[in-house]
Design an enzyme around this catalytic site. Structure first.
Site, PDB file in Angstrom:
ATOM      1  N   HIS A 123     -12.032  13.168 -17.903  1.00  0.00           N
ATOM      2  CA  HIS A 123     -12.412  14.462 -17.350  1.00  0.00           C
ATOM      3  C   HIS A 123     -12.969  14.252 -15.941  1.00  0.00           C
ATOM      4  CE1 HIS A 123     -12.950  16.833 -21.373  1.00  0.00           C
ATOM      5  NE2 HIS A 123     -11.919  16.001 -21.412  1.00  0.00           N
ATOM      6  N   GLU A 125     -15.705  15.195 -14.601  1.00  0.00           N
ATOM      7  CA  GLU A 125     -17.103  14.757 -14.609  1.00  0.00           C
ATOM      8  C   GLU A 125     -17.230  13.272 -14.928  1.00  0.00           C
ATOM      9  OE1 GLU A 125     -17.144  18.730 -16.977  1.00  0.00           O
ATOM     10  OE2 GLU A 125     -15.672  17.234 -16.366  1.00  0.00           O
ATOM     11  N   CYS A 153     -17.746  19.987 -21.182  1.00  0.00           N
ATOM     12  CA  CYS A 153     -17.624  19.942 -22.638  1.00  0.00           C
ATOM     13  C   CYS A 153     -18.753  19.079 -23.202  1.00  0.00           C
ATOM     14  CB  CYS A 153     -16.264  19.370 -23.029  1.00  0.00           C
ATOM     15  SG  CYS A 153     -16.090  17.614 -22.601  1.00  0.00           S
ATOM     16  N   CYS A 156     -18.767  15.388 -21.890  1.00  0.00           N
ATOM     17  CA  CYS A 156     -19.286  15.264 -20.536  1.00  0.00           C
ATOM     18  C   CYS A 156     -20.778  15.573 -20.483  1.00  0.00           C
ATOM     19  CB  CYS A 156     -18.513  16.178 -19.605  1.00  0.00           C
ATOM     20  SG  CYS A 156     -16.782  15.681 -19.393  1.00  0.00           S
TER      21      CYS A 156
END
Length: 243
Positions: A123, A125, A153, A156
């Site tokens: 992701h 992040e 999410c 993260c």
């Protein structure tokens, strides 16, 4: 301090490989650290449903100006996260981007790329956090802020807390997997030993529009591919085109 380059691009990040994240409609900026007041016998209007006109500031949607305005600084760094998201789009990935900031310096950025990396944790992040940790030579990043175009999410959110990030600023809300209040609020648990400040809805309309346009285009391409496949079957059955 220069950002880390991975595979020819500055910090790559992201997931959402196997599904479209929900993008909520634009709404005023909210913080997981600012709960709505509760109604009491002495103050029944603290509950906006009891009398929505008596105390409009109790309901952010009734009076959007009651929430803090978005600072130029937050807009500037979110715009950089949007630029990172466009790198994901160019690579055929869901357009989510992130930048990690210390003071007024961007020390790392990343974009969503789980498909290309064959990595469910890639992701935006996560990539930005990994790059920043390499630069700092420390898995803890106290005093840093993370700007990301889509609400983080749970995965993260956990990494953000482990890294001791001071503040998270996100753009579009994700009603399917958002962990900053849309589905769960990972940052509101008082039992955790680190508490990250959360600001949501910064450039929300723009961030959400980028995601919606990406998935609209992907659905259109999928429909065209199915139509072309059906047409090929018809031609194969009757090359002359005779009914």
């Amino acid at each position: 301090m220069p950002p880390v380059t991975v595979g020819g691009v500055v910090t790559i990040a992201g997931d959402f490989a196997n599904g479209e994240p929900g993008v909520a409609a634009a709404s005023p900026i909210a913080s997981s650290n600012s709960p709505e007041p509760l109604a009491t016998a002495a103050n029944p209007t603290a509950n906006p449903t009891a009398n929505p006109t008596a105390n409009p500031t109790a309901n952010p949607t009734a009076n959007p100006t009651a929430n803090p305005t978005v600072s130029d600084r937050d807009r500037r760094f979110m715009a950089l996260a949007q630029a990172a998201a466009e790198e994901a789009r160019a690579a055929g990935e869901v357009p989510v981007g992130a930048v990690l900031v210390r003071g007024d310096e961007v020390i790392a950025k990343g974009f969503n790329h789980p498909i290309g990396a064959h990595d469910p944790s890639a992701h935006a992040e996560m990539v930005a956090l990994r790059a920043a940790a390499k630069i700092a030579q420390n898995y803890r990043l106290p005093g840093c802020e993370l700007y990301v175009t889509l609400e983080p999410c749970l995965m993260c959110a956990g990494a953000i807390m482990h890294a001791r990030i001071a503040r998270v600023v996100f753009g579009a809300r994700d009603p399917k997997t958002g962990a900053c209040g849309s589905v769960v609020d990972a940052f509101a648990n008082a039992q955790l030993n680190h508490h990250t400040q959360v600001t949501g809805g910064v450039l929300e309309s723009e961030c959400g529009a980028a995601l919606k346009s990406f998935f609209a285009e992907r659905r259109r391409a999928s429909r065209e591919a199915r139509a072309a496949a059906r047409a090929a079957v018809v031609v194969e059955k009757d090359p002359s085109g005779t009914p």
